[in-house]
Design a protein around this motif. Structure first.
Motif, PDB file in Angstrom:
ATOM      1  N   TYR A 192      -6.547  72.526  -8.972  1.00 12.76           N
ATOM      2  CA  TYR A 192      -5.856  73.743  -9.400  1.00 12.76           C
ATOM      3  C   TYR A 192      -5.400  73.541 -10.842  1.00 12.76           C
ATOM      4  CZ  TYR A 192      -2.687  77.750  -9.334  1.00 12.76           C
ATOM      5  OH  TYR A 192      -2.057  78.941  -9.599  1.00 12.76           O
ATOM      6  N   CYS A 217      -3.238  74.998 -13.839  1.00 15.41           N
ATOM      7  CA  CYS A 217      -2.186  75.959 -14.169  1.00 15.41           C
ATOM      8  C   CYS A 217      -2.668  76.797 -15.346  1.00 15.41           C
ATOM      9  CB  CYS A 217      -0.910  75.210 -14.540  1.00 15.41           C
ATOM     10  SG  CYS A 217       0.497  75.809 -13.651  1.00 15.41           S
ATOM     11  N   ASN A 259      -5.001  80.127 -12.104  1.00 17.00           N
ATOM     12  CA  ASN A 259      -4.226  81.370 -12.035  1.00 17.00           C
ATOM     13  C   ASN A 259      -4.157  82.035 -13.405  1.00 17.00           C
ATOM     14  OD1 ASN A 259      -2.477  79.055 -12.796  1.00 17.00           O
ATOM     15  ND2 ASN A 259      -1.020  80.699 -13.182  1.00 17.00           N
ATOM     16  N   CYS A 276       1.881  80.165  -8.001  1.00 17.87           N
ATOM     17  CA  CYS A 276       0.966  79.016  -8.021  1.00 17.87           C
ATOM     18  C   CYS A 276       0.872  78.383  -6.639  1.00 17.87           C
ATOM     19  CB  CYS A 276       1.402  77.996  -9.070  1.00 17.87           C
ATOM     20  SG  CYS A 276       0.936  78.502 -10.731  1.00 17.87           S
ATOM     21  N   HIS A 325       8.535  73.920 -13.266  1.00 22.45           N
ATOM     22  CA  HIS A 325       7.472  74.674 -12.595  1.00 22.45           C
ATOM     23  C   HIS A 325       6.778  73.863 -11.499  1.00 22.45           C
ATOM     24  CE1 HIS A 325       4.507  77.687 -11.978  1.00 22.45           C
ATOM     25  NE2 HIS A 325       3.508  77.026 -12.546  1.00 22.45           N
ATOM     26  N   HIS A 326       6.318  72.684 -11.839  1.00 24.46           N
ATOM     27  CA  HIS A 326       5.580  71.907 -10.838  1.00 24.46           C
ATOM     28  C   HIS A 326       6.500  71.308  -9.769  1.00 24.46           C
ATOM     29  CE1 HIS A 326       1.926  71.568 -13.732  1.00 24.46           C
ATOM     30  NE2 HIS A 326       2.040  72.742 -13.160  1.00 24.46           N
ATOM     31  N   GLU A 370       6.990  74.131  -7.436  1.00 21.64           N
ATOM     32  CA  GLU A 370       5.776  74.390  -6.637  1.00 21.64           C
ATOM     33  C   GLU A 370       5.742  73.420  -5.446  1.00 21.64           C
ATOM     34  OE1 GLU A 370       1.834  74.618  -8.358  1.00 21.64           O
ATOM     35  OE2 GLU A 370       2.686  75.324 -10.231  1.00 21.64           O
TER      36      GLU A 370
HETATM   37 ZN    ZN Z   1       1.451  76.963 -12.241  1.00 20.96          ZN
END
Ligand code: ZN
Ligand code: AMP
Length: 466
Positions: A25, A27, A65, A220, A245-246, A249
């Protein structure tokens, strides 16, 4: 292959969850402004990672994304939605803004010879999945309500902040001094924000909690798990995403599934300008388009990126780019000379050893946490060696699957053009015999357009490179 994993802060042996298969994945961008060469660096780095895995014969699935809603101007769940703000400033709809800058992003990706992901998902098309995920978190008692939305209670997770090695106690101390939000913990974050009663948003959806829009992080988690499953191999992004952010997630995904979300976290360091991160907000950015307009080959920029390791900062300077362009052009011009060699000659023992030696060194460099500066050094060692040109050509075609510098193509193009020109020359000679001068002239023009010149001598027509 060995790869650095932010989660363990160690270079680890890469082992995919399923034998021979890798799910990644990437970002993606928030499409409210032009993409710049800082973005280009991060996406070249993930492109190299993907190319290496494919080169090592993994079956790779890539998902990216496109953030077209929910990313606020302030990462702490405050401020305006970046998309809505830009729409207001440019007097356009948020959809138009997203479409315009998404197109710009793909242009940058193409110019940098980055392979497009297998799956591209726009956040606005996955609202249903995000709502479902928030509902799962709610059932597990990880969500609470405030006056402006639904928040994730980070104190409920034992290992929250592990990725970033967050000092939770220290953060709590700091927050006590300036407590102004309804958040229970300073690290709690929005999963769903309610639309404000005072202003009408362009992008809002109905939900079990009221009309509003998703938080940036939930997109995400929802989209990656939808396409890659609850647990997948690699998640990429820039290093600034580690602490918020991560980290969030991971909290959302692992909070919902109880499974490890991602096995390897791959983070790219930044492209800087005069010591500062190149960014949209600092307005110190440069687009790939601008570099092209100045007469540079975009792949010289890719070459420049390959001269630095993805985990170290890189300072952008025009001088640096000029030097990269010189190196890249020189490499291309040497490689283009190899195109015409069509037959393999038997290698002497010494040359065979040399060939095997450079092959091994190249492989070791890329398998060693993508040591591309080292890989480039091996390319030059090979180029300068006495290995026959046919074998050099085969090596560069193979290695370029990793480098993405179009070097294999350079050699093939040259060969293809040479063949075409040879055909045209023959055709022109026939036409001249038949005294069809105008048609013969037309062919001469075509040949010249391909970068060659034709001279009619007493001994016949001679074709030379212009
Ligand atoms: Zn992301
Ligand atoms: P954004 O659209 O700003 O969310 O950025 C998209 C991706 O580009 C993220 O993974 C960022 O980390 C990365 N990025 C943004 N600026 C830079 C930079 N100056 N150097 C390297 N990567 C960057």
């Amino acid at each position: 292959m060995k790869i650095y994993n932010t989660l363990s802060r160690k270079v680890e042996e890469f082992k995919s969850l399923e034998k021979g298969k890798v799910g990644i994945y990437i970002c993606g961008p928030t499409v409210y402004d032009y993409s710049h060469i800082g973005h280009a660096r991060t996406y070249v780095n993930s492109d190299v990672l993907i190319r290496v895995l494919k080169w090592l014969d993994y079956d790779v699935k890539t998902v990216m994304n496109i953030t077209d809603v929910g990313h606020l101007t302030d990462d702490a769940d405050e401020g305006e939605d970046k998309m809505e703000k830009k729409a207001r400033v440019e007097k356009k709809s948020a959809k138009e803004i997203a479409e315009f800058y998404t197109k710009d992003f793909w242009q940058m990706i193409k110019m940098m010879n980055i392979n497009k992901p297998d799956v591209v998902c726009k956040a606005t098309e996955y609202i249903k999945e995000m709502i479902e995920l928030i509902k799962r978190l709610e059932e597990k008692g990880l969500v609470y309500k405030t006056s402006d939305g639904m928040y994730f209670d980070t104190s409920k997770l034992k290992n929250y902040g592990e990725l970033a090695r967050l000092d939770i106690e220290g953060l709590k101390e700091g927050a006590r001094v300036e407590k102004k939000l309804e958040k229970k913990n300073p690290t709690d974050f929005a999963l769903w924000k309610l639309s404000s009663k005072d202003e009408k948003r362009q992008m809002e959806w109905d939900s079990p909690w009221g009309v509003g829009f998703p938080g940036w992080h939930i997109e995400c988690s929802a989209m990656s798990m939808k396409h890659l499953g609850d647990s997948f191999d690699i998640h990429t992004g820039g290093i600034e995403h580690i602490p918020v952010h991560h980290t969030n997630e991971i909290a959302q995904s692992e909070g919902a599934t109880g499974e490890q979300f991602v096995k390897y976290w791959f983070h790219s360091n930044h492209l800087m300008v005069e010591g500062k991160k190149m960014s949209k907000s600092l307005k110190n950015f440069l687009r790939v388009e601008e570099i092209k307009k100045k007469g540079f080959d975009c792949l010289s920029l890719r070459y420049l990126f390959l001269t630095g390791h993805y985990r170290t900062k890189m300072n952008f300077t025009w001088k640096g780019l000029e030097a990269a362009e010189e190196g890249y052009r020189k490499l291309k011009s040497i490689v283009s000379e190899w195109g015409g060699i069509k037959t393999r000659t038997n290698l002497s023992e010494e040359k065979l050893q040399k060939l095997q030696g450079v092959s091994l060194k190249f492989r070791e460099a890329v398998e060693n946490d993508l040591n591309m500066p080292q890989a480039l050094a091996v390319v030059w060692e090979m180029v300068k060696s006495n290995i026959p040109e046919y074998d050099k050509w085969e090596l560069i075609e193979d290695w370029d699957r990793v480098l993405g510098l179009n070097l294999g193509q350079v050699a093939n193009n040259k060969q293809q053009i040479t063949n075409e020109v040879e055909e045209l020359k023959k055709k022109r000679e026939e036409l001249r015999k038949e005294k069809k001068w105008e048609e013969a002239d037309e062919i001469k023009k075509q040949v010249e357009e391909k970068g060659f010149k034709m001279e009619d001598t007493a001994a016949g027509t001679v074709v030379k490179i212009k």
